[in-house]
Design an enzyme around this catalytic site. Sequence first.
Site, short mmCIF file in Angstrom:
data_model
loop_
_atom_site.label_atom_id
_atom_site.label_comp_id
_atom_site.label_asym_id
_atom_site.label_seq_id
_atom_site.Cartn_x
_atom_site.Cartn_y
_atom_site.Cartn_z
N LYS A 1 0.86 -1.19 0.00
CA LYS A 1 0.00 0.00 0.00
C LYS A 1 0.89 1.24 0.00
CE LYS A 1 -4.21 1.02 2.63
NZ LYS A 1 -4.75 0.88 3.98
C1 E4P Z 1 -8.11 1.97 3.99
O1 E4P Z 1 -7.36 1.15 3.49
C2 E4P Z 1 -7.90 2.59 5.31
O2 E4P Z 1 -7.26 1.67 6.14
C3 E4P Z 1 -9.18 2.98 6.02
O3 E4P Z 1 -10.33 2.62 5.28
C4 E4P Z 1 -9.17 4.33 6.60
O4 E4P Z 1 -10.40 4.55 7.23
P1 E4P Z 1 -10.62 5.68 8.35
O5 E4P Z 1 -10.97 6.96 7.68
O6 E4P Z 1 -11.77 5.15 9.15
O7 E4P Z 1 -9.35 5.77 9.16
#
Ligand code: E4P
Length: 218
Positions: free
Chosen positions: A83
């Site tokens: 990622k």
């Molecule tokens: C995506 O890969 C992220 O880990 C996640 O969806 C972030 O979400 P949040 O806005 O609840 O932190």
Amino acid sequence: MHFFLDTADVDVIKKLAETGLVDGITTNPSLVMASGRRFDEALKEICTVIDGPVSAEVVAMDVDGMIKEGRHLAKIADNIVVKVPLTFEGLQACKTFRAEDIHVNVTLCFSAAQALLAAKAGATFISPFVGRLDDIAQDGMQLIEEIVQIYSAYDFETQILAASIRHPLHVTMAAKLGCDAATIPPKIFEQLIKHPLTDKGLDGFAKDWAKTGQTIIR
Ligand code: E4P
């Protein structure tokens, strides 16, 4: 539509994987912090439970650092997806990883233009953060709609992974728009299953069945 869990909590992953409905996992540095585990150890364990894509995020901000970290993470298991953030450096790292056949999830996407660039860089997944847009009074689902339109116009292979999901409606709206996947916090995954009328109906059937005095298997 694929369902990913947005967590690094291995016990929760094991429990919800029993439904047979968990197709993958996404993690991020904040989720790793919340898990209290060593990242590499948690990832190894997650990859023994889940066969599908498991996203592991780099923390370096420069291209070389991202590439080193991503290559290291990718060696942990065959289903690791590296990622990277949607930055100039992240897109360069994405191109390098894809040339090495390492799958990439480009994260922290907040605009259709960013999503277009990620697709051009060969991203396997693009993660538009719908909840964080809603949080600042912008329409997260409208972003998904725009990305779906752009990707289908050019037949990009990048899969749209709705992220930053805040409630069950986000999941159903993403499904209606034809999102490839959604990454769902465990609490919301469980909420998707529940409906008060299901509980009420079940209770009524159980009570009436008891009055019949029957058993299904004699
Ligand atoms: C995506 O890969 C992220 O880990 C996640 O969806 C972030 O979400 P949040 O806005 O609840 O932190």
